[in-house]
Design an enzyme around this catalytic site. Sequence first.
Site, PDB file in Angstrom:
ATOM      1  CB  SER A 134       1.903  -3.781   0.038  1.00 32.45           C
ATOM      2  OG  SER A 134       0.508  -3.527  -0.042  1.00 32.45           O
ATOM      3  CE  LYS A 188       3.221  -0.817   1.627  1.00 34.38           C
ATOM      4  NZ  LYS A 188       3.089  -0.465   2.976  1.00 34.38           N
ATOM      5  CG  HIS A 191       1.585   0.259  -2.784  1.00 34.66           C
ATOM      6  ND1 HIS A 191       0.940   0.272  -1.554  1.00 34.66           N
ATOM      7  CD2 HIS A 191       1.082  -0.812  -3.454  1.00 34.66           C
ATOM      8  CE1 HIS A 191       0.087  -0.743  -1.505  1.00 34.66           C
ATOM      9  NE2 HIS A 191       0.158  -1.415  -2.639  1.00 34.66           N
ATOM     10  CG  ASN A 192       1.149   2.669   1.628  1.00 34.92           C
ATOM     11  OD1 ASN A 192       1.334   1.676   0.960  1.00 34.92           O
ATOM     12  ND2 ASN A 192       1.285   2.681   2.946  1.00 34.92           N
ATOM     13  CD  GLU A 195      -3.452   1.018   0.536  1.00 35.18           C
ATOM     14  OE1 GLU A 195      -2.408   0.407   0.226  1.00 35.18           O
ATOM     15  OE2 GLU A 195      -3.853   1.112   1.708  1.00 35.18           O
TER      16      GLU A 195
END
Length: 494
Positions: A134, A188, A191-192, A195
Site C-alpha cells: 500500500s 490488505k 486495509h482498503n 480506506e
Amino acid sequence: MEASALSRIGLAGLAVMGQNLALNVAEKGFPISVYNRTTSKVDETLDRAHREGQLPLTGHYTPRDFVLSIQRPRSVIILVKAGSPVDQTIAALSEHMSPGDCIIDGGNEWYLNTERRIHEASQKGLLYLGMGVSGGEEGARHGPSLMPGGSFEAYNNIRDILQKVAAQVDDGPCVTYIGEGGSGNFVKMVHNGIEYGDMQLISEAYDVLKHVGGVSNAELAEIFDEWNKGELESFLVEITADIFKVKDEYGEGELVDKILDKTGMKGTGKWTVQQAAELSVAAPTIAASLDCRYLSGLKEEREKAAKVLKEAGLKDEVQNVGVHVDKKRLIDDVRQALYASKICSYAQGMNLLRSKSNEKGWNLNFGELARIWKGGCIIRAVFLDRIKKAYQRNPNLASLVVDPEFAREMVQRQAAWRRVVGLAISAGISTPGMCASLSYFDTYRRARLPANLVQAQRDLFGAHTYERIDRPGSFHTEWTKLARQTGAGVDAEQ
Ligand SMILES: *[C@@H]1O[C@H](CO)[C@@H](O)[C@H](O)[C@H]1NC(C)=O
C-alpha cells in the site's frame, strides 16, 4: 556469469508501481533484476535507474535470462494485474526456477487465489508469498507499507530487503510477517475497506461543513490543515487540505467543484463487505461507504430524482437549518464526529480481521497490523499508534470501542457526534458513514436490544423457538392462539 554478479532479487511487471518498487529496492543497495514482456518497459526502467543515481539494476528480456540472473534461493516479486495475468507470469517464470525459490505476488489479489497458488507452487518445491503493498506509486518508490503472508521461510529470505524498502516510522519499518496462506492479501483487502470508510467519512465532514455551515473552499483548506495538527493527523486529511487549494485552470474557483461526483472503484471494498457478510461480522460504516459509491454512480438517475421530488414539493431544508448554525461550534463538532466515526470504522475492520484469523488459524497480531499501517499506506495516521497500544494492552480486546482510552474518547465526543448527525438529518444532507458508525456504537453499547421482538415474531410464524432471560432452555409459544383467546387487543383499547 559469476556468482558475485548475480542479483539479490528480481521483479517482473514494470508498470509504474513495479518500476518504482524496483528502483526503491535498488536504491537501498540490493542489486535487482527486472523483466517485462514488453521490452520497452525494461529499457524505460534501466533508463530511470541510471538517471536516478546509477542504481544497481539490470534489465532482462526473456524469462530465462531474468530468472538465471538472480542468486539462489531466488526471490521474484511479480507486480501485474490480479487474476489470470498473475497465473501467466508465474507459468512463464516458474519453468526456470528451482526448488526453494520463491514467488512474491505484490498485487491486490483475492486471498483464495493466493492460497491456490501456494499449493500449486509447493508441488514444484517453490515457496510463495502474497504481499499486500500500500502507498500508491509514491509509496512504492519511497517507502510503502508491506503486508507479506504465506511462506515464513520465504519471508525470512527477503526480510532484510523488505525492512529497508518499507516506510520507516518511530517504532520500526512498516512491514511484518502477517501469517500463513492468503493472510497478507486479506489484510490488505481490509486495509482498503477501511480506506473506503475513511474517505467516505471525510467527504461527509466536507458536505456538512459546506452545505450546513456555508464554509468556503479556502476555509475548508484551513480547517483540514488545522485538523491535521491534532488527533486526526493523517495522510488523507493532509491531502484533503491540499485539494481545496487547487484552482481550476479552465475557469473560476477551485477544481474540486468541477469534478464529476461519481466515484470509481476496483473491488477490494466490495470484497471486504462480502467477507464481513460471510463471517457474520457487522461492518456498517464500510458497507455504507461502498453503497455510497454505488449511488454516486447513478448520476443521471439522481439528477432526475432531484427534479421529480422538487416538483412533488420537496423543499430545500438546508437554508432553514443553516441560519441557526454557529459556524465555529459546527467545525469543532464535525471534527469530533469524524474522529468518533473513524474509531467505529476501524473497530469493524479489526473485528473482521479477527474473525477471519480465528477461522483460518492465522494468529494475526492486531497491534502489529496497526503499527505497519502507521506509515507508507493510504490510511496512515497518528491515531494508529493508539490502536497499536490498545491491542498491546489487551490482545483479546473485543472491540476498540471498549478499550478504556478509546471508550473515554467516544464518550467525550458523543454529544458533538449526535449534534452533527442530527443537524445533517434535519438539513437533508446524507451522512451514511457517520450515521452507520453512530448506530453501530449505539447498538453495540446497549445491553438490551429490541431483538426480543424479532425472536417472538420468528417463533410466531416459523416456530423457531426463543430463549428466556430468566430461565434456561428453549421455548415455543402458540402466540396467535393465546393472543386471540385472552383478548389482549381489547384490553389495550381500554
Ligand atoms: C509488461 O508490461 C505490460 C504493459 O505495461 C503489462 O501489461 C504486462 O503485464 C507486464 N508484465 C509482464 C510480466 O510482462
